[in-house]
Design an enzyme around this catalytic site. Structure first.
Site, PDB file in Angstrom:
ATOM      1  N   ALA A  70       3.474  -2.128  -6.715  1.00  0.00           N
ATOM      2  CA  ALA A  70       3.272  -1.969  -5.276  1.00  0.00           C
ATOM      3  C   ALA A  70       2.056  -2.766  -4.830  1.00  0.00           C
ATOM      4  CB  ALA A  70       3.094  -0.491  -4.920  1.00  0.00           C
ATOM      5  N   ASP A  71       2.037  -3.076  -3.554  1.00  0.00           N
ATOM      6  CA  ASP A  71       0.890  -3.741  -2.948  1.00  0.00           C
ATOM      7  C   ASP A  71       0.766  -3.230  -1.522  1.00  0.00           C
ATOM      8  OD1 ASP A  71      -1.272  -5.658  -2.978  1.00  0.00           O
ATOM      9  OD2 ASP A  71      -0.074  -6.836  -1.587  1.00  0.00           O
ATOM     10  N   THR A  72      -0.460  -3.009  -1.087  1.00  0.00           N
ATOM     11  CA  THR A  72      -0.708  -2.474   0.250  1.00  0.00           C
ATOM     12  C   THR A  72      -1.756  -3.316   0.963  1.00  0.00           C
ATOM     13  OG1 THR A  72      -0.184  -0.234  -0.501  1.00  0.00           O
ATOM     14  CG2 THR A  72      -1.455  -0.421   1.537  1.00  0.00           C
TER      15      THR A  72
END
Length: 193
Positions: A70-72
């Site tokens: 994931a990346d935010t």
């Protein structure tokens, strides 16, 4: 043979969220250079690309697994804001967010090996920050909490005191949209339930 579940992340928040779901998993650092900070690129493309890079990197060493990455990022005025580089940068970010709306984008990727099938999705949430004071910014920075978080705040910690309201998925703002992750896992025949 049951596949090992691997979280391609060093994020304590993502680790805690999966543990809270009762998932038996292993944490593996993806060691990739994330893209996008401060750029005027599409946040959707940035978080998708970063999430995919993470699962692909870990997949090189794990050939019978379900790998989650994931990346935010936080976006305001078209600027992609990742983690602050230092306290001065955290101060700049928190001042920019103060009293305003911004968006949080998380890309989540799931890869099944050895099939190397990758599913990816992006979730967007909207956050309104309070009109907090300079003193509150300084006290918050002194906690150390903003330093490893996109947008220089953690909604699951003391940063919640800076937030006025949210629209959308809370877990997306934390950094791992669990409902969307479960939907991707369902498509591969797995579930968080």
């Amino acid at each position: 043979m049951k596949k090992e579940i691997i979280l391609a992340s060093n994020s304590p928040r993502r680790i805690d969220l999966l543990k809270h779901m009762g998932v038996d998993f292993k944490v593996v650092s993806p060691n990739v250079e994330e893209e996008g900070n401060g750029e005027k690129r599409s946040p959707v493309e940035v978080v998708k690309k970063n999430a995919i890079m993470k699962v692909q990197k870990v997949a090189e060493d794990y050939r019978n697994a379900i790998i989650i990455g994931a990346d935010t990022v936080v976006v305001i005025d078209g600027e992609i804001i990742g983690k602050p580089t230092n306290e001065k940068d955290a101060r700049r970010i928190l001042r920019k967010l103060r009293g305003r709306y911004h968006f949080v984008f998380s890309g989540v990727a799931v890869m099944e090996t050895p099939e190397d099938k990758v599913l990816v999705s992006v979730v967007r949430s909207k956050v309104k920050m309070r009109d907090y004071s300079e003193e509150e910014i300084e006290r918050y920075i002194a906690t150390g909490e903003p330093m490893d978080k996109a947008g220089a705040y953690g909604i699951q910690g003391k940063g919640a005191l800076l937030v006025e309201k949210i629209e959308g998925d809370y877990y997306n703002i934390v950094g791992l949209p669990l409902v969307r992750l479960n939907s991707l896992l369902n498509r591969l025949g797995y579930s968080l339930l």
